[in-house]
Design a protein around this motif. Structure first.
Motif, PDB file in Angstrom:
ATOM      1  N   UNK A   1       0.824  -1.195   0.000  1.00 53.61           N
ATOM      2  CA  UNK A   1       0.000   0.000   0.000  1.00 53.61           C
ATOM      3  C   UNK A   1       0.863   1.252   0.000  1.00 53.61           C
ATOM      4  N   UNK A   2       1.965   1.222   0.765  1.00 54.86           N
ATOM      5  CA  UNK A   2       2.837   2.394   0.818  1.00 54.86           C
ATOM      6  C   UNK A   2       3.471   2.672  -0.539  1.00 54.86           C
ATOM      7  N   UNK A   3       3.796   1.606  -1.277  1.00 52.92           N
ATOM      8  CA  UNK A   3       4.357   1.789  -2.609  1.00 52.92           C
ATOM      9  C   UNK A   3       3.361   2.489  -3.531  1.00 52.92           C
ATOM     10  N   UNK A   4       2.093   2.123  -3.403  1.00 56.29           N
ATOM     11  CA  UNK A   4       1.060   2.753  -4.226  1.00 56.29           C
ATOM     12  C   UNK A   4       0.868   4.212  -3.851  1.00 56.29           C
ATOM     13  N   UNK A   5       0.915   4.510  -2.564  1.00 55.74           N
ATOM     14  CA  UNK A   5       0.715   5.896  -2.130  1.00 55.74           C
ATOM     15  C   UNK A   5       1.871   6.798  -2.559  1.00 55.74           C
ATOM     16  N   UNK A   6       3.038   6.221  -2.808  1.00 55.99           N
ATOM     17  CA  UNK A   6       4.157   7.021  -3.316  1.00 55.99           C
ATOM     18  C   UNK A   6       3.930   7.447  -4.760  1.00 55.99           C
ATOM     19  N   UNK A   7       3.079   6.750  -5.479  1.00 47.61           N
ATOM     20  CA  UNK A   7       2.829   7.021  -6.892  1.00 47.61           C
ATOM     21  C   UNK A   7       1.761   8.093  -7.119  1.00 47.61           C
ATOM     22  N   UNK A   8       0.900   8.313  -6.127  1.00 45.26           N
ATOM     23  CA  UNK A   8      -0.186   9.284  -6.257  1.00 45.26           C
ATOM     24  C   UNK A   8      -0.179  10.215  -5.055  1.00 45.26           C
ATOM     25  N   UNK A   9      -0.989  11.270  -5.137  1.00 48.15           N
ATOM     26  CA  UNK A   9      -0.971  12.268  -4.071  1.00 48.15           C
ATOM     27  C   UNK A   9      -2.007  12.040  -2.974  1.00 48.15           C
ATOM     28  N   UNK A  10      -2.999  11.193  -3.205  1.00 44.42           N
ATOM     29  CA  UNK A  10      -3.998  10.943  -2.169  1.00 44.42           C
ATOM     30  C   UNK A  10      -4.649   9.578  -2.370  1.00 44.42           C
ATOM     31  N   UNK A  11      -5.291   9.086  -1.329  1.00 46.80           N
ATOM     32  CA  UNK A  11      -5.993   7.802  -1.415  1.00 46.80           C
ATOM     33  C   UNK A  11      -7.154   7.890  -2.393  1.00 46.80           C
ATOM     34  N   UNK A  12      -7.830   9.021  -2.392  1.00 47.78           N
ATOM     35  CA  UNK A  12      -8.949   9.212  -3.313  1.00 47.78           C
ATOM     36  C   UNK A  12      -8.461   9.117  -4.752  1.00 47.78           C
ATOM     37  N   UNK A  14      -5.847   7.551  -5.846  1.00 46.15           N
ATOM     38  CA  UNK A  14      -5.472   6.162  -6.093  1.00 46.15           C
ATOM     39  C   UNK A  14      -6.703   5.324  -6.418  1.00 46.15           C
ATOM     40  N   UNK A  15      -7.748   5.458  -5.636  1.00 44.73           N
ATOM     41  CA  UNK A  15      -8.973   4.697  -5.851  1.00 44.73           C
ATOM     42  C   UNK A  15      -9.596   5.056  -7.198  1.00 44.73           C
ATOM     43  N   UNK A  16      -9.634   6.336  -7.502  1.00 48.08           N
ATOM     44  CA  UNK A  16     -10.224   6.795  -8.760  1.00 48.08           C
ATOM     45  C   UNK A  16      -9.423   6.276  -9.958  1.00 48.08           C
TER      46      UNK A  16
END
Length: 90
Positions: A1-12, A14-16
């Motif tokens: 999950x942390x790797x994914x959050x490094x790629x985008x600026x917010x959880x929203x 990422x989900x979108x």
């Protein structure tokens, strides 16, 4: 999950992004027999055949990335489809 959050600026975001790409992958699989070729095939090879898992792996491997709209682009209210109290017909 942390790797994914490094790629985008917010959880929203990422989900979108993941949901949007998963719909594209699902559309690709749906149109395979028709030979239309209008959708981009999966960009990574993963053991799972689930579109959302493929989309998240594409994001993790930086194969796709979301682009924020420039100022002025998409300035309409994203929740504009929700009416106010006057639309309730009271």
């Amino acid at each position: 999950m942390d790797d994914l959050m490094d790629k985008v600026d917010s959880k929203f975001h990422l989900v979108h992004l993941a949901a949007q790409r998963a719909r594209e992958i699902n559309g690709y699989y749906a149109q395979l027999g028709e030979g239309l070729g209008t959708h981009v095939p999966p960009l990574v090879s993963v053991p799972s055949n689930k579109p959302l898992s493929i989309a998240l792996e594409e994001i993790a491997q930086a194969k796709i990335e979301g682009v924020e709209p420039a100022e002025g682009e998409g300035s309409e209210d994203p929740l504009g489809f929700i009416g106010g109290d006057d639309d309730l017909g009271a």
